[in-house]
Design a protein around this motif. Sequence first.
Motif, PDB file in Angstrom:
ATOM      1  N   ARG A   1      25.560  70.106  61.348  1.00  0.00           N
ATOM      2  CA  ARG A   1      26.098  70.627  62.604  1.00  0.00           C
ATOM      3  C   ARG A   1      26.531  69.469  63.499  1.00  0.00           C
ATOM      4  O   ARG A   1      25.906  68.416  63.505  1.00  0.00           O
ATOM      5  N   VAL A   2      27.580  69.693  64.249  1.00  0.00           N
ATOM      6  CA  VAL A   2      28.049  68.699  65.198  1.00  0.00           C
ATOM      7  C   VAL A   2      27.376  68.993  66.528  1.00  0.00           C
ATOM      8  O   VAL A   2      27.415  70.114  67.020  1.00  0.00           O
ATOM      9  N   ALA A   3      26.738  67.984  67.085  1.00  0.00           N
ATOM     10  CA  ALA A   3      26.033  68.175  68.355  1.00  0.00           C
ATOM     11  C   ALA A   3      27.044  68.294  69.481  1.00  0.00           C
ATOM     12  O   ALA A   3      27.921  67.450  69.650  1.00  0.00           O
ATOM     13  N   VAL A   4      26.938  69.371  70.223  1.00  0.00           N
ATOM     14  CA  VAL A   4      27.819  69.602  71.363  1.00  0.00           C
ATOM     15  C   VAL A   4      27.020  69.284  72.619  1.00  0.00           C
ATOM     16  O   VAL A   4      25.917  69.804  72.807  1.00  0.00           O
ATOM     17  N   PRO A   5      27.537  68.412  73.481  1.00  0.00           N
ATOM     18  CA  PRO A   5      26.772  68.074  74.688  1.00  0.00           C
ATOM     19  C   PRO A   5      26.639  69.298  75.599  1.00  0.00           C
ATOM     20  O   PRO A   5      27.494  70.165  75.626  1.00  0.00           O
TER      21      PRO A   5
END
Length: 128
Positions: A116-120
């Motif tokens: 998963r791509v970490a979304v701020p």
Amino acid sequence: MFDINGGELLIIVVLAVLLIGPERLPGYAAQLASLVKRGKRMLQDTKARVDTELGPEFKDVDWSKLDPRQYDPRRIVREALMDDDEEPAPARSTAAAAAAGGAATPAATSTSDQPRVAVPAPFDDEAT
């Protein structure tokens, strides 16, 4: 309940015999027995009254789950951290995108093998 072993009980009985005396000890023992019986009867009456007032739908309730002695904050935090967050469903599926004639987006074709791509987190600079 009181966590008294045999040696401690023997000391209590000897002290009771010495302090109360052998003449009055049977009377006090009878009073203690009647007090315990009365307390037990009151508890049974209270349980019966609660059962009749709550109705039959509360007979299947597991009251041990609501016992505060079962509360373990470490277990609760561990379970909360181990829960997997459900992934939101994409707006358009791959089949719908292909049927519409458009190319499938990478987000729509992602699988669970990809990280998963970490979304701020959203940031509001005007917030106080």
